[in-house]
Design a protein around this motif. Sequence first.
Motif, short mmCIF file in Angstrom:
data_model
loop_
_atom_site.label_atom_id
_atom_site.label_comp_id
_atom_site.label_asym_id
_atom_site.label_seq_id
_atom_site.Cartn_x
_atom_site.Cartn_y
_atom_site.Cartn_z
N ALA A 25 58.20 25.68 82.94
CA ALA A 25 58.13 24.87 81.72
C ALA A 25 58.79 23.52 81.98
O ALA A 25 59.90 23.46 82.49
CB ALA A 25 58.82 25.59 80.57
N GLN A 29 57.79 21.74 76.80
CA GLN A 29 56.91 22.88 77.03
C GLN A 29 57.64 24.21 76.92
O GLN A 29 58.86 24.29 77.10
CB GLN A 29 56.28 22.79 78.42
CG GLN A 29 55.39 21.58 78.61
CD GLN A 29 54.83 21.52 80.03
OE1 GLN A 29 55.52 21.83 81.00
NE2 GLN A 29 53.57 21.11 80.13
N ARG A 31 57.10 28.33 78.35
CA ARG A 31 56.33 29.24 79.19
C ARG A 31 56.43 30.63 78.62
O ARG A 31 57.52 31.09 78.26
CB ARG A 31 56.85 29.23 80.64
CG ARG A 31 55.94 30.08 81.57
CD ARG A 31 56.36 29.98 82.99
NE ARG A 31 57.41 30.97 83.26
CZ ARG A 31 57.85 31.27 84.47
NH1 ARG A 31 57.36 30.65 85.54
NH2 ARG A 31 58.80 32.17 84.62
N VAL A 107 52.05 28.00 80.66
CA VAL A 107 52.92 26.92 80.21
C VAL A 107 52.13 26.09 79.21
O VAL A 107 51.03 25.62 79.49
CB VAL A 107 53.38 26.05 81.40
CG1 VAL A 107 54.17 24.85 80.90
CG2 VAL A 107 54.21 26.88 82.37
N LYS A 110 55.01 22.89 73.27
CA LYS A 110 55.78 23.68 72.30
C LYS A 110 55.01 23.92 71.01
O LYS A 110 55.21 24.94 70.34
CB LYS A 110 57.11 23.01 72.01
CG LYS A 110 56.95 21.66 71.30
CD LYS A 110 58.26 20.99 71.03
CE LYS A 110 57.98 19.65 70.34
NZ LYS A 110 59.17 18.92 70.07
#
Length: 183
Positions: A25, A29, A31, A107, A110
């Motif tokens: 990540a 981001q 994951r 990934v 958000k």
Amino acid sequence: MKAVGIMNHGGPEALEVLEVPDQDAGSGQIRIRNFAASVNPVDVSVRNGSMAEIQKINPPPYVPGMDAAGVIDQIGDDVETDLKVGDSVMAMVVPNGIHGAYKEHIVLDKNAVVRAPKDTNHIQASTLPMNSLTARLSLDLLDLNKGQVLAVTGGPGAYGGFVIQLAKADGLTVIADSNESDR
């Protein structure tokens, strides 16, 4: 990392287990460790070549999958969220080249990851993002008032089923049809 994807377009037999690079990540981001991914019409199009013109910008392998559910195992820098490592989540993926939901880890930005509903397992949660969100957005765009009537064609389908349930929860009267074989 393992993924299920294709090197050449075709039927279900074209799907194979592939080895693709793992990814951590990054900034903004999250994951997820993927435990379930659903199959949607777009995924079939990725596999069978209906999207070949779009796919040409990336070389194979192509990894399908738009809906996934799993557990957060990394959160990148600059992510402000109430989610944390270990949380059960569901996510919507826009497949592009090897970036699809049929992978061990995914990934994502958000904003593509949300908490899975309570009392759902990963398989159940993976069926929600694309069809349920599309149904919700469709109803929101129609902007119908409580008591109005909505006709749904193809009620037994995934999208139709969500439209029916959400419309009834919104107080609409729903009339749906289906094929005789869907009884």
